[in-house]
Design an enzyme around this catalytic site. Sequence first.
Site, PDB file in Angstrom:
ATOM      1  CD  GLU A 101      -3.400  -0.801   0.797  1.00 39.70           C
ATOM      2  OE1 GLU A 101      -3.550   0.349   0.544  1.00 39.70           O
ATOM      3  OE2 GLU A 101      -4.039  -1.236   0.771  1.00 39.70           O
ATOM      4  CG  HIS A 172      -6.167  -3.920  -5.902  1.00 41.33           C
ATOM      5  ND1 HIS A 172      -6.750  -3.508  -4.393  1.00 41.33           N
ATOM      6  CD2 HIS A 172      -7.037  -4.860  -5.800  1.00 41.33           C
ATOM      7  CE1 HIS A 172      -8.058  -3.892  -3.717  1.00 41.33           C
ATOM      8  NE2 HIS A 172      -7.387  -5.366  -4.431  1.00 41.33           N
ATOM      9  CG  ASP A 182      -5.789   0.017  -6.008  1.00 37.32           C
ATOM     10  OD1 ASP A 182      -6.707  -0.445  -5.943  1.00 37.32           O
ATOM     11  OD2 ASP A 182      -5.312  -0.559  -4.474  1.00 37.32           O
TER      12      ASP A 182
END
Length: 271
Positions: A101, A172, A182
């Site tokens: 992330e 993703h 994303d």
Amino acid sequence: MEIKNHILSGSNVKKMVPSPNHSGEFAKGNLDTVIMHYTAGPYRTSLKTLTNPRVRASAHIIIDRDGTITQLVPFNLISWHAGKSFYKGRTGFNKYSIGIEMVNSGYLTKSGNIYRAWYGEAFNPSEVVEAIHRNHSRPKFWHVYTPDQIDAAYELVQALIDEYGIKHILGHEEIAPKRKTDPGPAFPLDRFRERLLGTHRDEDGEEELPNHGRIIASSLNIRSTPNSGAPKVAKPLVKGKKVTILDEHNGWYKVSVPVVGWVYGKFVDIT
Ligand SMILES: [Zn+2]
């Protein structure tokens, strides 16, 4: 940056913040992919969410705006970042991948000279890029990634390649294109994987196709065009049948068995 016992260390690596949101170890040989994400929120709230046992989500790593890295889950355990996902014959990417992330607010809404994230944070024009997402047809405004963040991502993924033999880097947005945007067009995903994996691309910028696959459905129709309503060109292919892959379109593969036709890619194992 160094990985020892599935834990990262290095000058820009912070103390681990363990998340309870994980399953057991990866099955032997399964881990070969890295999935890139954005948090769609600031570091602090993202860290809270991804370590909250009531929120059944996590990732292995968060990369903050200043390039510092926090690990949440050891790399040998399955974290929960991919959700319902599908790409080239595989589904459920948590069991194959490490989730990274990056702190980034995603797409922004313009009002006057400021740009706002969905949760209200405002950004000035220097923090915004206007670009067309690979899954969209019109441009939107996107929060930029910082150079420190991108550098840290390069260094981290290189360490993961060295340690685990990672073979695929995906966004993703590529494994859940209907639900996810994303890491989005502000992240140089194509250049990133090309530099790290040396992925060959043809002049259209498309990833080179796998040469062969194997049918994993008990019986799979082979059609004249990549469409479930198209006429069948031969008897259904049976499970285990090897096929040569000639082309790809919208999740369908053009195969030669040697009869040439289209099959739904979800039921072809290309690993
Ligand atoms: Zn994501």
